[in-house]
Design a protein around this motif. Structure first.
Motif, PDB file in Angstrom:
ATOM      1  N   LYS A  35     -73.049  19.923 -19.377  1.00  0.00           N
ATOM      2  CA  LYS A  35     -73.309  18.842 -18.403  1.00  0.00           C
ATOM      3  C   LYS A  35     -72.261  18.871 -17.297  1.00  0.00           C
ATOM      4  CE  LYS A  35     -75.850  15.232 -20.818  1.00  0.00           C
ATOM      5  NZ  LYS A  35     -75.725  14.166 -21.780  1.00  0.00           N
ATOM      6  N   LEU A  36     -71.020  19.105 -17.690  1.00  0.00           N
ATOM      7  CA  LEU A  36     -69.933  19.190 -16.715  1.00  0.00           C
ATOM      8  C   LEU A  36     -70.130  20.403 -15.801  1.00  0.00           C
ATOM      9  CD1 LEU A  36     -67.152  18.399 -15.538  1.00  0.00           C
ATOM     10  CD2 LEU A  36     -66.088  19.658 -17.429  1.00  0.00           C
ATOM     11  N   VAL A  37     -70.517  21.531 -16.392  1.00  0.00           N
ATOM     12  CA  VAL A  37     -70.759  22.763 -15.618  1.00  0.00           C
ATOM     13  C   VAL A  37     -71.879  22.536 -14.598  1.00  0.00           C
ATOM     14  CG1 VAL A  37     -71.465  25.199 -15.771  1.00  0.00           C
ATOM     15  CG2 VAL A  37     -69.937  24.245 -17.495  1.00  0.00           C
ATOM     16  N   ALA A  51     -58.414  25.486 -14.308  1.00  0.00           N
ATOM     17  CA  ALA A  51     -57.878  24.864 -13.087  1.00  0.00           C
ATOM     18  C   ALA A  51     -58.484  23.499 -12.794  1.00  0.00           C
ATOM     19  CB  ALA A  51     -58.123  25.797 -11.894  1.00  0.00           C
ATOM     20  N   ILE A  52     -59.505  23.114 -13.541  1.00  0.00           N
ATOM     21  CA  ILE A  52     -60.181  21.846 -13.232  1.00  0.00           C
ATOM     22  C   ILE A  52     -59.198  20.669 -13.335  1.00  0.00           C
ATOM     23  CG2 ILE A  52     -61.029  21.421 -15.600  1.00  0.00           C
ATOM     24  CD1 ILE A  52     -63.654  20.404 -14.248  1.00  0.00           C
ATOM     25  N   THR A  53     -59.290  19.745 -12.388  1.00  0.00           N
ATOM     26  CA  THR A  53     -58.323  18.644 -12.317  1.00  0.00           C
ATOM     27  C   THR A  53     -58.880  17.365 -12.938  1.00  0.00           C
ATOM     28  OG1 THR A  53     -59.173  17.904 -10.188  1.00  0.00           O
ATOM     29  CG2 THR A  53     -57.400  19.554 -10.138  1.00  0.00           C
ATOM     30  N   GLU A  54     -57.966  16.461 -13.165  1.00  0.00           N
ATOM     31  CA  GLU A  54     -58.335  15.165 -13.721  1.00  0.00           C
ATOM     32  C   GLU A  54     -59.265  14.413 -12.759  1.00  0.00           C
ATOM     33  OE1 GLU A  54     -56.069  11.095 -14.634  1.00  0.00           O
ATOM     34  OE2 GLU A  54     -54.984  12.893 -15.283  1.00  0.00           O
ATOM     35  N   GLU A  55     -59.013  14.562 -11.433  1.00  0.00           N
ATOM     36  CA  GLU A  55     -59.837  13.886 -10.419  1.00  0.00           C
ATOM     37  C   GLU A  55     -61.296  14.323 -10.528  1.00  0.00           C
ATOM     38  OE1 GLU A  55     -55.875  13.400  -9.693  1.00  0.00           O
ATOM     39  OE2 GLU A  55     -56.837  15.371  -9.666  1.00  0.00           O
ATOM     40  N   THR A  56     -61.508  15.633 -10.718  1.00  0.00           N
ATOM     41  CA  THR A  56     -62.878  16.156 -10.821  1.00  0.00           C
ATOM     42  C   THR A  56     -63.566  15.591 -12.069  1.00  0.00           C
ATOM     43  OG1 THR A  56     -62.155  18.179  -9.735  1.00  0.00           O
ATOM     44  CG2 THR A  56     -64.271  18.275 -10.870  1.00  0.00           C
ATOM     45  N   ILE A  57     -62.825  15.573 -13.167  1.00  0.00           N
ATOM     46  CA  ILE A  57     -63.392  15.040 -14.414  1.00  0.00           C
ATOM     47  C   ILE A  57     -63.737  13.551 -14.226  1.00  0.00           C
ATOM     48  CG2 ILE A  57     -62.963  14.555 -16.863  1.00  0.00           C
ATOM     49  CD1 ILE A  57     -62.830  17.443 -16.794  1.00  0.00           C
ATOM     50  N   GLN A  58     -62.833  12.809 -13.567  1.00  0.00           N
ATOM     51  CA  GLN A  58     -63.076  11.376 -13.319  1.00  0.00           C
ATOM     52  C   GLN A  58     -64.361  11.185 -12.521  1.00  0.00           C
ATOM     53  OE1 GLN A  58     -61.810   8.731 -14.458  1.00  0.00           O
ATOM     54  NE2 GLN A  58     -59.581   8.710 -14.546  1.00  0.00           N
ATOM     55  N   GLN A  59     -64.537  12.044 -11.509  1.00  0.00           N
ATOM     56  CA  GLN A  59     -65.733  11.982 -10.656  1.00  0.00           C
ATOM     57  C   GLN A  59     -66.996  12.233 -11.493  1.00  0.00           C
ATOM     58  OE1 GLN A  59     -65.468  14.756  -7.349  1.00  0.00           O
ATOM     59  NE2 GLN A  59     -67.594  14.384  -6.772  1.00  0.00           N
ATOM     60  N   ILE A  61     -67.312  11.818 -14.807  1.00  0.00           N
ATOM     61  CA  ILE A  61     -67.507  10.681 -15.728  1.00  0.00           C
ATOM     62  C   ILE A  61     -68.134   9.504 -14.981  1.00  0.00           C
ATOM     63  CG2 ILE A  61     -66.358   8.995 -17.256  1.00  0.00           C
ATOM     64  CD1 ILE A  61     -66.073  11.807 -18.415  1.00  0.00           C
ATOM     65  N   TYR A  62     -67.625   9.248 -13.783  1.00  0.00           N
ATOM     66  CA  TYR A  62     -68.123   8.126 -12.987  1.00  0.00           C
ATOM     67  C   TYR A  62     -69.617   8.305 -12.684  1.00  0.00           C
ATOM     68  CZ  TYR A  62     -68.755   4.807  -9.177  1.00  0.00           C
ATOM     69  OH  TYR A  62     -69.229   3.792  -8.383  1.00  0.00           O
ATOM     70  N   GLN A  73     -71.732   7.990 -23.139  1.00  0.00           N
ATOM     71  CA  GLN A  73     -70.568   8.300 -22.301  1.00  0.00           C
ATOM     72  C   GLN A  73     -69.351   8.590 -23.193  1.00  0.00           C
ATOM     73  OE1 GLN A  73     -69.683   5.194 -19.491  1.00  0.00           O
ATOM     74  NE2 GLN A  73     -67.781   6.176 -18.879  1.00  0.00           N
ATOM     75  N   SER A  74     -69.198   7.768 -24.209  1.00  0.00           N
ATOM     76  CA  SER A  74     -68.097   7.932 -25.152  1.00  0.00           C
ATOM     77  C   SER A  74     -68.175   9.291 -25.847  1.00  0.00           C
ATOM     78  CB  SER A  74     -68.183   6.798 -26.171  1.00  0.00           C
ATOM     79  OG  SER A  74     -67.231   6.957 -27.150  1.00  0.00           O
ATOM     80  N   ARG A  75     -69.398   9.695 -26.220  1.00  0.00           N
ATOM     81  CA  ARG A  75     -69.586  10.979 -26.900  1.00  0.00           C
ATOM     82  C   ARG A  75     -69.253  12.148 -25.974  1.00  0.00           C
ATOM     83  NH1 ARG A  75     -74.832  12.536 -26.982  1.00  0.00           N
ATOM     84  NH2 ARG A  75     -74.101  14.251 -25.720  1.00  0.00           N
TER      85      ARG A  75
END
Length: 299
Positions: A35-37, A51-59, A61-62, A73-75
């Motif tokens: 899903k992230l890919v 290299a993926i950043t926390e900001e990208t992951i936050q985006q 998740i949001y 979402q938790s899973r």
């Protein structure tokens, strides 16, 4: 994005070989990373797993949180945490981008429990004039009387049936094996299906020992078991949301209500920890109070 695929493959091998997880569990873990890919691809973000950043992951998740409930979402978050922890563990990364990402609080949704009458009603609604009917009755009786996971049911082998001893051998999560007692009624329905229905099917190579077969002579899919149960729920106007797991949950709940001890139920369900059995069975306080009053010397 091929870079992602090679790391996902490595991670899957790790889950299988070192963690001993089942193919279904590994598939669920991988699904969250995919899903992230897909998100990265859709937004033309070219960041590798390293290299993926926390900001990208936050985006990510949001954006995902708008489409799924808190439990899903938790899973997803815990699936990603596991993947990035693996990359740190293998020294591919020095830190994880999941560090500050919080899992949403969710109330643990417990599955509906069926009463014995509701289970009887579902089984009575099966059309026994068809070949599939006899098979489906044996399937539901086995799910309920042995408390099996759906994956354990579809992979059940004829060579796993030890009826003379009154047990069936079950291969559970992580290939762990356990013996589960089986009642005479369920034995009767399994034998009826095996001796009168199954031997009329043209069995495909590799499925000679599989107990429950589809009309093409192959192992049933998990989805097919869900469909059988959903159709019966509709037929009987059952208002509860049920799945194959409902029968496992009902099996455990009915045993507990009738006085079985948790340790025995844990062994039959194949739970590694008794905590899982306790949480999963939502021990209600009223029942525990009754146990105390009945069995404690200082009651």
């Amino acid at each position: 994005m091929s870079n992602w695929q090679s790391f996902i493959k490595e991670y899957q091998n790790y889950l299988k070989l070192e963690r001993g997880l089942s193919a279904n569990t590994i598939e669920n873990y991988s699904f969250d990373i995919e899903k992230l890919v897909l998100f990265l691809s859709n937004h033309n973000i070219d960041e590798s797993p390293l290299a993926i950043t926390e900001e990208t992951i936050q985006q990510f998740i949001y954006e995902t949180s708008a489409k799924v409930n808190a439990r899903s979402q938790s899973r997803i978050i815990s699936g990603l945490k596991s993947f990035f922890n693996y990359l740190v563990f293998e020294d591919y990364r020095t830190n994880t981008p999941m560090e500050l990402i919080e899992v949403p609080k969710t109330g643990r949704k417990l599955p509906d429990t069926l009463s014995v009458e509701e289970i009887d009603k579902l089984i009575d609604a099966i059309d026994l004039s068809t070949l599939e009917g006899e098979r489906n009755r044996a399937i539901l009786e086995t799910l309920y009387s042995c408390g099996l996971r759906v994956s354990e049911l579809v992979t059940l082998k004829i060579s796993d049936l030890f009826f003379e001893e009154g047990f069936v051998k079950i291969t559970g999560k992580g290939n762990k094996q356990r013996f589960v007692p089986i009642g005479k009624t369920t034995e009767k329905y399994i034998l009826l299906y095996k001796n009168q229905i199954r031997n009329q099917i043209n069995i495909q190579k590799g499925h000679e020992d599989t107990l429950f077969l589809n009309r093409r002579g192959k192992q049933l899919t998990r989805a097919m078991i869900f469909t059988i149960i959903k159709d019966l729920a509709l037929k009987t106007n059952l208002s509860k949301v049920i799945s194959p797991h409902t029968f496992r949950h009902s099996f455990a709940t009915h045993l507990l209500e009738n006085g079985a001890d948790l340790r025995s139920i844990q062994l039959m369900l194949g739970h590694e920890s008794i905590t899982t059995t306790e949480v999963y069975m939502h021990l209600d306080r009223k029942f525990l109070a009754e146990v105390l009053n009945n069995f404690h010397p200082r009651k």
